[in-house]
Design a protein around this motif. Structure first.
Motif, mmCIF file in Angstrom:
data_model
loop_
_atom_site.group_PDB
_atom_site.id
_atom_site.type_symbol
_atom_site.label_atom_id
_atom_site.label_comp_id
_atom_site.label_asym_id
_atom_site.label_seq_id
_atom_site.Cartn_x
_atom_site.Cartn_y
_atom_site.Cartn_z
ATOM 1 N N ASP A 1 -7.213 8.413 88.422
ATOM 2 C CA ASP A 1 -7.400 8.454 86.967
ATOM 3 C C ASP A 1 -8.546 9.403 86.622
ATOM 4 O OD1 ASP A 1 -9.654 6.913 87.633
ATOM 5 O OD2 ASP A 1 -9.371 5.492 85.994
ATOM 6 N N GLU B 1 -9.757 8.281 82.208
ATOM 7 C CA GLU B 1 -10.178 6.986 82.741
ATOM 8 C C GLU B 1 -9.191 5.885 82.352
ATOM 9 O OE1 GLU B 1 -11.832 4.289 84.920
ATOM 10 O OE2 GLU B 1 -12.545 6.348 84.940
ATOM 11 N N SER C 1 -6.061 5.716 83.179
ATOM 12 C CA SER C 1 -4.684 6.190 83.134
ATOM 13 C C SER C 1 -4.347 6.844 84.482
ATOM 14 C CB SER C 1 -4.546 7.195 81.993
ATOM 15 O OG SER C 1 -3.236 7.324 81.578
ATOM 16 N N PHE C 2 -3.913 6.018 85.435
ATOM 17 C CA PHE C 2 -3.644 6.501 86.788
ATOM 18 C C PHE C 2 -2.324 7.267 86.852
ATOM 19 C CE2 PHE C 2 -6.987 3.591 87.711
ATOM 20 C CZ PHE C 2 -7.570 4.056 88.886
ATOM 21 N N ASP D 1 -12.554 6.907 90.509
ATOM 22 C CA ASP D 1 -11.380 7.594 89.974
ATOM 23 C C ASP D 1 -10.255 7.823 90.976
ATOM 24 O OD1 ASP D 1 -12.621 7.829 87.491
ATOM 25 O OD2 ASP D 1 -13.578 9.721 88.038
ATOM 26 N N ASP E 1 -9.676 0.960 93.431
ATOM 27 C CA ASP E 1 -10.191 2.238 92.941
ATOM 28 C C ASP E 1 -11.548 2.474 93.595
ATOM 29 O OD1 ASP E 1 -11.271 0.153 91.309
ATOM 30 O OD2 ASP E 1 -11.592 1.520 89.637
#
Length: 184
Positions: free
Chosen positions: A104, A108, A110-111, A138, A155
């Motif tokens: 992401d 941030e 939104s993978f 990220d 993550d």
């Protein structure tokens, strides 16, 4: 025969064999900075997977791993379903966590997959993703090997170093000619 001509002969024979079967595989003969630790083919999709590290097989950052994946003709692995997640987890036993191609970094929370494939499956560990790092988190690691949290995802920050798992798809096309190099 010199080493270079032996390599050229092997690559030519491999190219001919691949042409005959009608499938073209991306092969990189460049001096990559990645060390390929192991290579496996997933029987479900025919893709080749490489466990990679730095030049001596040491862990590297996600960005370094993705750059090496691209140099090898693929991306860090895109996991499309539970079966592929289970295959990756059971295949990689040399480490307890590794980089996959989920990030992401651009937006941030939104993978997306580095390969550009649509997101059809996730397998986050409880409470993840949580961006729990002073520098942000990220990038995605997959717990594997003997890790008790396997096969879940977490993550992780760019400053972390892990081994990467590269997926190189097979591109099949109809061969326009089945001539052998011996048919000249």
């Amino acid at each position: 025969m010199t080493h270079k001509s032996k390599t050229q002969t092997v690559m030519t024979a491999l190219s001919v064999n691949l042409l005959i079967t009608g499938c073209l595989v991306a092969i990189s003969a460049s001096n990559s900075l990645a060390a390929i630790i192991s290579t496996n083919v997933n029987p479900s999709n025919g893709h080749t997977y490489h466990l990679i590290g730095g030049p001596s097989g040491e862990p590297i950052t996600w960005t370094e791993a993705e750059a090496q994946a691209i140099a090898l003709g693929g991306h860090l692995v895109t996991i499309n379903d539970a079966a592929e997640n289970a295959w990756v987890t059971s295949t990689v036993t040399a480490t307890n966590e590794l980089w996959i191609g989920f990030t992401d970094q651009a937006v941030e929370g939104s993978f997306v997959w580095a390969s550009g494939e649509p997101v059809t499956y996730t397998n986050w560990n409880g409470g993840e993703p949580n961006n729990d790092s002073p520098v942000g988190a990220d990038y995605t690691e997959l717990y594997c090997g003997n890790n008790p949290q396997a096969p879940r995802w977490n993550d992780y920050p760019e400053t972390a170093v892990l081994l990467g798992f590269v997926e190189v798809p097979v591109t099949c096309s109809k061969a326009t000619s089945r001539r052998s190099v011996y048919d000249r």
